[in-house]
Design a protein around this motif. Structure first.
Motif, PDB file in Angstrom:
ATOM      1  N   VAL A  76      13.432   6.529 -35.965  1.00  0.00           N
ATOM      2  CA  VAL A  76      13.082   6.874 -35.197  1.00  0.00           C
ATOM      3  C   VAL A  76      12.483   5.422 -34.434  1.00  0.00           C
ATOM      4  N   THR A  77      13.374   6.143 -33.302  1.00  0.00           N
ATOM      5  CA  THR A  77      14.094   5.237 -32.196  1.00  0.00           C
ATOM      6  C   THR A  77      12.892   5.378 -30.631  1.00  0.00           C
ATOM      7  N   PRO A  78      12.643   3.936 -29.970  1.00  0.00           N
ATOM      8  CA  PRO A  78      13.258   3.667 -30.119  1.00  0.00           C
ATOM      9  C   PRO A  78      12.487   2.282 -31.256  1.00  0.00           C
ATOM     10  N   ILE A  79      13.185   1.067 -32.015  1.00  0.00           N
ATOM     11  CA  ILE A  79      13.243   0.715 -33.711  1.00  0.00           C
ATOM     12  C   ILE A  79      13.621  -0.459 -33.379  1.00  0.00           C
ATOM     13  N   PHE A  80      12.951  -1.525 -34.589  1.00  0.00           N
ATOM     14  CA  PHE A  80      12.998  -2.867 -34.289  1.00  0.00           C
ATOM     15  C   PHE A  80      14.726  -2.802 -34.813  1.00  0.00           C
ATOM     16  N   THR A  81      15.342  -4.097 -34.021  1.00  0.00           N
ATOM     17  CA  THR A  81      16.632  -3.758 -34.069  1.00  0.00           C
ATOM     18  C   THR A  81      17.245  -4.142 -35.342  1.00  0.00           C
ATOM     19  N   GLY A 100      19.017  -2.274 -26.543  1.00  0.00           N
ATOM     20  CA  GLY A 100      18.911  -3.710 -28.523  1.00  0.00           C
ATOM     21  C   GLY A 100      18.267  -2.735 -28.945  1.00  0.00           C
ATOM     22  N   PHE A 101      17.615  -2.407 -28.640  1.00  0.00           N
ATOM     23  CA  PHE A 101      16.064  -1.670 -29.429  1.00  0.00           C
ATOM     24  C   PHE A 101      16.741   0.458 -29.154  1.00  0.00           C
ATOM     25  N   ASP A 102      17.577   0.583 -29.284  1.00  0.00           N
ATOM     26  CA  ASP A 102      17.549   2.265 -28.952  1.00  0.00           C
ATOM     27  C   ASP A 102      16.944   2.918 -28.018  1.00  0.00           C
ATOM     28  N   ALA A 103      16.185   1.862 -27.158  1.00  0.00           N
ATOM     29  CA  ALA A 103      15.265   2.277 -26.313  1.00  0.00           C
ATOM     30  C   ALA A 103      16.601   2.548 -25.043  1.00  0.00           C
ATOM     31  N   PRO A 104      15.451   3.030 -23.752  1.00  0.00           N
ATOM     32  CA  PRO A 104      16.050   3.495 -22.747  1.00  0.00           C
ATOM     33  C   PRO A 104      17.890   2.097 -21.669  1.00  0.00           C
ATOM     34  N   ASN A 105      18.660   2.372 -21.111  1.00  0.00           N
ATOM     35  CA  ASN A 105      18.976   1.892 -21.367  1.00  0.00           C
ATOM     36  C   ASN A 105      18.557   0.570 -20.316  1.00  0.00           C
ATOM     37  N   TRP A 106      18.371   0.944 -19.263  1.00  0.00           N
ATOM     38  CA  TRP A 106      17.633   0.078 -18.180  1.00  0.00           C
ATOM     39  C   TRP A 106      16.078  -0.162 -18.508  1.00  0.00           C
ATOM     40  N   SER A 107      16.234  -0.393 -19.527  1.00  0.00           N
ATOM     41  CA  SER A 107      14.692  -1.027 -19.497  1.00  0.00           C
ATOM     42  C   SER A 107      14.427  -2.501 -20.758  1.00  0.00           C
ATOM     43  N   VAL A 108      13.742  -2.779 -20.000  1.00  0.00           N
ATOM     44  CA  VAL A 108      13.358  -4.608 -21.197  1.00  0.00           C
ATOM     45  C   VAL A 108      11.680  -4.387 -21.519  1.00  0.00           C
TER      46      VAL A 108
END
Length: 541
Positions: free
Chosen positions: A205-210, A493-501
């Motif tokens: 289930v993403t985003p997820i801890f790297t 890096g967490f499989d969150a949106p590319n343009w996110s922090v």
């Protein structure tokens, strides 16, 4: 054409490795600017009461050791005795109550009596477990969990992970060296038990801890992955559409971080009900791992392990809530009635013979070895199972954290921790100049700043499209570090949106978050200015 070449060497790195370069840039001396590292989740608060009790208990344990044997010149003593130790502890702490130079006497006294009353412990046996363990003069026995610590930790977990939905099931526990060790041991045990084999498919289930994204690719496991991507538009909740890929029985296991890291959103009752019905009706064979480290930051948190104990391995770490990352305290929980043992028992005779050979030095009946005990054995490569187990002083600290929290019926400590994260979240929103009403089940420990979503709303579609065409997503994190001295982790890096922090609300002073919000706005303004400049140049004859 983007500035991708600048960041090519970082693309495949974990965000936790990229952060080293970001820290270097952020710490570069530029007119004495502040250095703010919001990249890691180590909290900047600690729980004091259990620690005060712990350090005082250590002093008492030394007096107990000296009762048996003591050579003052050599600095040598014996092992704490059991007979009468409860009475001696009561007298010892009574003499120290009210003394400001020996804090913790009241807490230690109350915690011991609370545990004895709640769990019907034999007073001397319980106190001797505490004193002998805090001295650390024995190997862990039993090797999986100390008897009294397991009872205390089980009850604490029922609050920490299942406050909103407590199951009737009893769980076997394995205290481990933080959530880190839990992950490593579980992956290893699932492979050794042939529950996950090379080439098998798991769902995340993403985003997820790297690390959950990275570990399956290692040659040790060689697992295939599919993602159950929960979106901001769906409040980071699991939808019916998200679950459809799991109908394929080739998907052996589902891995969840709940509340999410970095989404910081817990599974709500509607989504939990959806998942439970799906598993029971369509995938009763599905193995589930739920990592619930941040559950204590959500009131009346509900873990998947409380709703689907038969299918689930639970992971919890004390690190974030109690401010004790350095203590390395975590626990693995497996229900006594579970799918893992049943799957192992159903394996073919050839596989059973392999298990016989692997565990024959441990037990004359290897096939009766429970999955939780296989996790313990495999964590020490079987041959060192007799010295397995979390160190005894760590288990004492775990017991005291749990007891003090259970005694806090008004949850004063929990409310204080939540208030810290709430204040910082609000300051960041203020610095960014936006209004955001946090939804229920948001723990506010982390936050995802989705630049694309934000820019489309506040800057415009055309500008955002231009930025995406001309700027690499990692540029956001690097500009915050180089231009503003601020470290955040890239959401990709967490499989969150590319343009996110990802921003942590746990590890910086409150006032820092307003500065971070303003810096995020400044980076966005820089992109807008670059866009206008480019358009101006293009307009030249």
């Amino acid at each position: 054409m983007t500035n991708a070449g600048i960041y090519a060497k970082f693309v495949d790195l974990s965000p936790f490795e990229i952060k080293d370069e970001l820290i270097r840039l952020a710490q570069a001396d530029k007119s004495g600017r502040a250095y703010l590292n919001a990249g890691r989740g180590n909290p900047n608060w600690i729980a004091t009461k259990a620690r005060e009790a712990f350090f005082l208990l250590g002093q008492f344990a030394l007096t107990e050791s000296k009762r048996v044997m003591f050579d003052e010149e050599a600095g040598l003593a014996g092992m704490p005795p059991a007979d009468g130790c409860y009475k001696r502890l009561k007298g010892w702490v009574d003499r120290r109550k009210g003394d400001p130079d020996t804090p913790g006497a009241e807490t230690l006294d109350a915690a011991v009596d609370f545990a004895i009353a709640k769990f019907s412990f034999d007073p001397d046996k319980f106190v001797n477990e505490l004193t002998d363990s805090i001295i650390g003069d024995h190997y862990p026995v039993p090797d999986r969990a100390l008897v009294h610590n397991e009872a205390i930790t089980h009850e604490y977990l029922m609050w920490a992970m299942c406050a909103g939905h407590r199951p009737n099931d009893k769980f076997d526990l394995y205290p481990v060296e933080g959530g880190t060790a839990a992950m490593c041991y579980i992956f290893k045990a699932l492979k050794n038990a042939r529950l996950l084999n090379s080439g098998d498919t798991i769902a995340l289930v993403t985003p997820i801890f790297t690390p959950y994204l990275e570990m399956p690719h290692l040659e040790d496991y060689a697992l295939k992955q599919i993602t159950v991507s929960v979106e901001a538009e769906d409040r980071f909740q699991i939808t019916d559409e998200d679950l459809k890929p799991l109908e394929d029985k080739s998907v052996k296991a589902l891995f969840i971080v709940n509340p999410g890291n970095p989404s910081a959103v817990a599974i709500d009752p509607e989504s939990m009900d959806r998942l439970v019905k799906f598993v029971k009706s369509k995938r009763p064979d599905l193995m589930i791992l739920t990592d619930d480290v941040y559950g204590t930051f959500v009131p009346n948190f509900e873990s998947v392990m409380g709703h689907l104990p038969h299918n689930t391995i639970g992971v919890y770490s004390y690190s974030k809530y109690f401010g004790c990352t350095g203590w390395r305290l975590g626990v693995v929980a497996v229900a006594q009635d579970n799918i893992f043992d049943k799957k192992i028992r159903a394996m073919p005779e050839a596989t059973q013979k392999l298990f016989d050979g692997r565990y024959k030095a441990m037990t004359p009946h290897p096939r009766d070895l429970k999955f939780i005990d296989r996790i313990v054995a495999d964590s020490r490569d079987v041959a060192l199972n007799h010295t397995a187990g979390l160190s005894l002083p760590q288990q004492v600290m775990m017991s005291l954290f749990g007891l003090v929290e259970m005694m806090d019926q008004d949850k004063v400590y929990q409310k204080a921790c939540m208030a810290i994260c709430q204040r910082r979240f609000e300051k960041l929103m203020n610095g960014m100049g936006i209004e955001f009403k946090a939804r229920p089940y948001f723990d506010r420990y982390y936050g995802i700043i989705d630049y694309e979503y934000w820019a489309r709303k506040y800057v415009g579609e055309e500008v955002t499209d231009w930025v995406k065409e001309n700027v690499h997503p990692l540029d956001i994190a690097f500009k915050l570090a180089e231009d503003h001295g601020i470290v955040v982790l890239n959401g990709s890096g967490f499989d969150a949106p590319n343009w996110s922090v990802r921003v942590s609300f746990a590890n910086l002073p409150d006032e820092a978050y307003d500065s971070i919000g303003r810096a995020i706005r400044a980076v966005a303004r820089g992109y807008l200015q670059a866009y206008r400049a480019a358009k101006g140049e293009l307009a030249q004859p």
